[in-house]
Design a protein around this motif. Structure first.
Motif, mmCIF file in Angstrom:
data_model
loop_
_atom_site.group_PDB
_atom_site.id
_atom_site.type_symbol
_atom_site.label_atom_id
_atom_site.label_comp_id
_atom_site.label_asym_id
_atom_site.label_seq_id
_atom_site.Cartn_x
_atom_site.Cartn_y
_atom_site.Cartn_z
ATOM 1 N N GLU A 28 4.025 39.686 -27.071
ATOM 2 C CA GLU A 28 3.975 38.284 -27.497
ATOM 3 C C GLU A 28 5.221 37.920 -28.286
ATOM 4 O OE1 GLU A 28 0.447 37.402 -29.615
ATOM 5 O OE2 GLU A 28 -0.881 37.854 -27.945
ATOM 6 N N ARG A 29 5.656 38.811 -29.172
ATOM 7 C CA ARG A 29 6.811 38.503 -30.015
ATOM 8 C C ARG A 29 8.106 38.465 -29.219
ATOM 9 N NH1 ARG A 29 6.201 40.503 -36.192
ATOM 10 N NH2 ARG A 29 4.125 39.670 -36.535
ATOM 11 N N SER A 30 8.156 39.234 -28.118
ATOM 12 C CA SER A 30 9.372 39.231 -27.313
ATOM 13 C C SER A 30 9.562 37.890 -26.607
ATOM 14 C CB SER A 30 9.329 40.367 -26.296
ATOM 15 O OG SER A 30 8.270 40.177 -25.380
ATOM 16 N N GLU A 31 8.478 37.121 -26.428
ATOM 17 C CA GLU A 31 8.578 35.823 -25.770
ATOM 18 C C GLU A 31 9.068 34.733 -26.719
ATOM 19 O OE1 GLU A 31 4.768 34.989 -24.195
ATOM 20 O OE2 GLU A 31 4.799 36.638 -22.758
ATOM 21 N N LEU A 32 9.126 35.018 -28.003
ATOM 22 C CA LEU A 32 9.490 34.007 -28.980
ATOM 23 C C LEU A 32 10.980 33.675 -28.908
ATOM 24 C CD1 LEU A 32 7.453 35.282 -32.052
ATOM 25 C CD2 LEU A 32 6.855 33.432 -30.495
ATOM 26 N N VAL A 33 11.271 32.385 -29.123
ATOM 27 C CA VAL A 33 12.647 31.890 -29.141
ATOM 28 C C VAL A 33 12.966 31.467 -30.573
ATOM 29 C CG1 VAL A 33 14.241 30.161 -28.236
ATOM 30 C CG2 VAL A 33 12.456 31.092 -26.759
ATOM 31 N N ASP A 34 14.118 31.864 -31.082
ATOM 32 C CA ASP A 34 14.475 31.490 -32.457
ATOM 33 C C ASP A 34 15.751 30.651 -32.455
ATOM 34 O OD1 ASP A 34 16.878 33.530 -33.183
ATOM 35 O OD2 ASP A 34 15.355 34.556 -31.987
ATOM 36 N N LYS A 50 33.735 36.390 -58.110
ATOM 37 C CA LYS A 50 32.509 35.765 -57.590
ATOM 38 C C LYS A 50 31.831 36.696 -56.590
ATOM 39 C CE LYS A 50 34.051 30.976 -58.004
ATOM 40 N NZ LYS A 50 34.302 29.699 -57.281
ATOM 41 N N ARG A 51 30.520 36.669 -56.606
ATOM 42 C CA ARG A 51 29.739 37.444 -55.644
ATOM 43 C C ARG A 51 29.026 36.454 -54.722
ATOM 44 N NH1 ARG A 51 25.940 41.586 -58.399
ATOM 45 N NH2 ARG A 51 27.970 42.540 -58.853
ATOM 46 N N PHE A 52 29.325 36.528 -53.435
ATOM 47 C CA PHE A 52 28.773 35.560 -52.484
ATOM 48 C C PHE A 52 27.519 36.099 -51.803
ATOM 49 C CE2 PHE A 52 33.256 34.325 -52.713
ATOM 50 C CZ PHE A 52 33.134 32.962 -52.919
ATOM 51 N N GLY A 53 26.621 35.169 -51.519
ATOM 52 C CA GLY A 53 25.402 35.483 -50.779
ATOM 53 C C GLY A 53 25.120 34.357 -49.788
ATOM 54 N N PHE A 54 24.200 34.607 -48.879
ATOM 55 C CA PHE A 54 23.896 33.624 -47.837
ATOM 56 C C PHE A 54 22.379 33.446 -47.721
ATOM 57 C CE2 PHE A 54 27.969 35.468 -46.788
ATOM 58 C CZ PHE A 54 28.740 34.356 -46.483
ATOM 59 N N ALA A 55 21.986 32.189 -47.503
ATOM 60 C CA ALA A 55 20.576 31.854 -47.282
ATOM 61 C C ALA A 55 20.468 31.197 -45.911
ATOM 62 C CB ALA A 55 20.072 30.917 -48.372
ATOM 63 N N ALA A 56 19.533 31.667 -45.091
ATOM 64 C CA ALA A 56 19.380 31.163 -43.718
ATOM 65 C C ALA A 56 18.001 30.540 -43.537
ATOM 66 C CB ALA A 56 19.581 32.290 -42.712
ATOM 67 N N LEU A 57 17.973 29.461 -42.766
ATOM 68 C CA LEU A 57 16.722 28.794 -42.392
ATOM 69 C C LEU A 57 16.594 28.879 -40.872
ATOM 70 C CD1 LEU A 57 14.246 27.019 -43.107
ATOM 71 C CD2 LEU A 57 15.746 25.021 -42.862
ATOM 72 N N VAL A 58 15.512 29.491 -40.395
ATOM 73 C CA VAL A 58 15.318 29.743 -38.967
ATOM 74 C C VAL A 58 13.950 29.221 -38.527
ATOM 75 C CG1 VAL A 58 15.077 31.558 -37.207
ATOM 76 C CG2 VAL A 58 16.822 31.766 -38.971
ATOM 77 N N VAL A 59 13.904 28.638 -37.316
ATOM 78 C CA VAL A 59 12.620 28.247 -36.713
ATOM 79 C C VAL A 59 12.392 29.116 -35.482
ATOM 80 C CG1 VAL A 59 12.550 25.885 -37.575
ATOM 81 C CG2 VAL A 59 13.756 26.366 -35.446
ATOM 82 N N VAL A 60 11.144 29.480 -35.256
ATOM 83 C CA VAL A 60 10.767 30.369 -34.159
ATOM 84 C C VAL A 60 9.584 29.765 -33.420
ATOM 85 C CG1 VAL A 60 9.777 32.625 -33.609
ATOM 86 C CG2 VAL A 60 11.600 32.464 -35.279
ATOM 87 N N GLY A 61 9.570 29.868 -32.088
ATOM 88 C CA GLY A 61 8.453 29.351 -31.305
ATOM 89 C C GLY A 61 8.410 29.988 -29.932
ATOM 90 N N ARG A 134 15.152 18.420 -34.201
ATOM 91 C CA ARG A 134 15.377 18.773 -32.794
ATOM 92 C C ARG A 134 15.157 20.271 -32.576
ATOM 93 N NH1 ARG A 134 17.963 17.129 -28.156
ATOM 94 N NH2 ARG A 134 18.292 15.045 -29.030
ATOM 95 N N ALA A 135 15.618 21.096 -33.511
ATOM 96 C CA ALA A 135 15.439 22.544 -33.385
ATOM 97 C C ALA A 135 13.955 22.915 -33.362
ATOM 98 C CB ALA A 135 16.151 23.262 -34.535
ATOM 99 N N VAL A 136 13.165 22.254 -34.205
ATOM 100 C CA VAL A 136 11.723 22.530 -34.246
ATOM 101 C C VAL A 136 11.073 22.173 -32.914
ATOM 102 C CG1 VAL A 136 9.538 21.908 -35.332
ATOM 103 C CG2 VAL A 136 11.571 22.229 -36.750
ATOM 104 N N PHE A 137 11.411 21.006 -32.358
ATOM 105 C CA PHE A 137 10.804 20.576 -31.087
ATOM 106 C C PHE A 137 11.256 21.449 -29.922
ATOM 107 C CE2 PHE A 137 10.705 16.286 -33.312
ATOM 108 C CZ PHE A 137 9.369 16.413 -33.644
ATOM 109 N N ASP A 138 12.486 21.938 -29.972
ATOM 110 C CA ASP A 138 12.994 22.803 -28.900
ATOM 111 C C ASP A 138 12.175 24.086 -28.791
ATOM 112 O OD1 ASP A 138 14.986 21.199 -27.873
ATOM 113 O OD2 ASP A 138 16.542 21.969 -29.198
ATOM 114 N N VAL A 139 11.943 24.742 -29.926
ATOM 115 C CA VAL A 139 11.201 26.006 -29.891
ATOM 116 C C VAL A 139 9.702 25.777 -29.744
ATOM 117 C CG1 VAL A 139 12.957 27.216 -31.224
ATOM 118 C CG2 VAL A 139 11.050 26.146 -32.425
ATOM 119 N N LEU A 140 9.214 24.578 -30.095
ATOM 120 C CA LEU A 140 7.793 24.262 -29.942
ATOM 121 C C LEU A 140 7.424 24.030 -28.483
ATOM 122 C CD1 LEU A 140 5.004 23.549 -31.130
ATOM 123 C CD2 LEU A 140 5.861 21.236 -31.554
#
Length: 201
Positions: A28-34, A50-61, A134-140
């Motif tokens: 089931e998880r292999s069928e998911l698109v992110d 300075k110490r840099f870091g990154f924050a990511a926001l991802v949608v999966v469906g 748009r990203a949410v609707f694409d993976v939905l």
């Protein structure tokens, strides 16, 4: 005697640990698109620079009515995306779709200062939405929808507002079960209400 009893006892395979079969879950998880929605770079000032870091926001469906979103932080972008993807897979929600292509009814979603309005659309309209929506609707798996974001343009607020709206989606079958009526009664009452709104006074 004890040695003979040990020899008679059947030996278990190392692979057979008596747990549940996880093969279906992996399938089931292999069928998911992110889709990566947003990456934010943050800097922490420390002694020596300075110490840099990154924050990511991802949608999966799965593009069949299930969708989720996640947030991940790390020193490197790939690791942040991986964490966000894993978090999104744990928060999947199911959204009822009409004919597998659009929403059942208009709905308003809100989170903080972010507000979104989602409306169903006829065949061939496409996804009329911008950015995170748009990203949410694409993976939905939605193919026809009209969406408008009002208020905050922060991608986190927009995605959370969109999910708040999607959780308010109800199919005729769900409404019929809740009211103790048949699906035909619910659909006929909806059509009569729509006709009354459209007809001039």
């Amino acid at each position: 005697m004890a040695r003979e009893e040990r020899e008679e006892r059947p030996r278990r395979d190392r692979g057979d640990r008596g747990g549940r079969d996880r093969g279906d879950d992996r399938g089931e998880r292999s069928e998911l698109v992110d889709k990566l929605v947003h990456i934010n770079r943050v800097a922490k000032v420390v002694k020596g620079g300075k110490r840099f870091g990154f924050a990511a926001l991802v949608v999966v469906g799965d593009q069949k009515g299930r969708v989720g979103f996640g947030h991940g932080k790390a020193r490197e972008v790939p690791e942040a995306v991986r964490k966000a993807t894993e978090a999104a897979k744990k928060q999947l929600v199911r959204v009822p779709l009409r004919e597998g292509r659009t929403l059942h009814h208009e709905v308003l979603g809100r989170h903080g200062a972010g507000k979104v309005v989602l409306r169903p659309a006829p065949v061939g309209t496409g996804i009329i939405a911008g950015g995170p929506l748009r990203a949410v609707f694409d993976v939905l798996g939605v193919h026809d929808v009209v969406a408008k974001s009002v208020g905050s343009s922060n991608p986190y607020n927009m995605v959370r507002a969109t999910f708040d709206a999607l959780k308010g989606q109800y199919s005729p079958k769900m409404v019929a079960n809740k009211r103790g009526k048949s699906v035909a009664d619910v659909i006929s009452s909806r059509r009569s209400q729509t006709a009354a709104e459209v007809s001039p006074e």
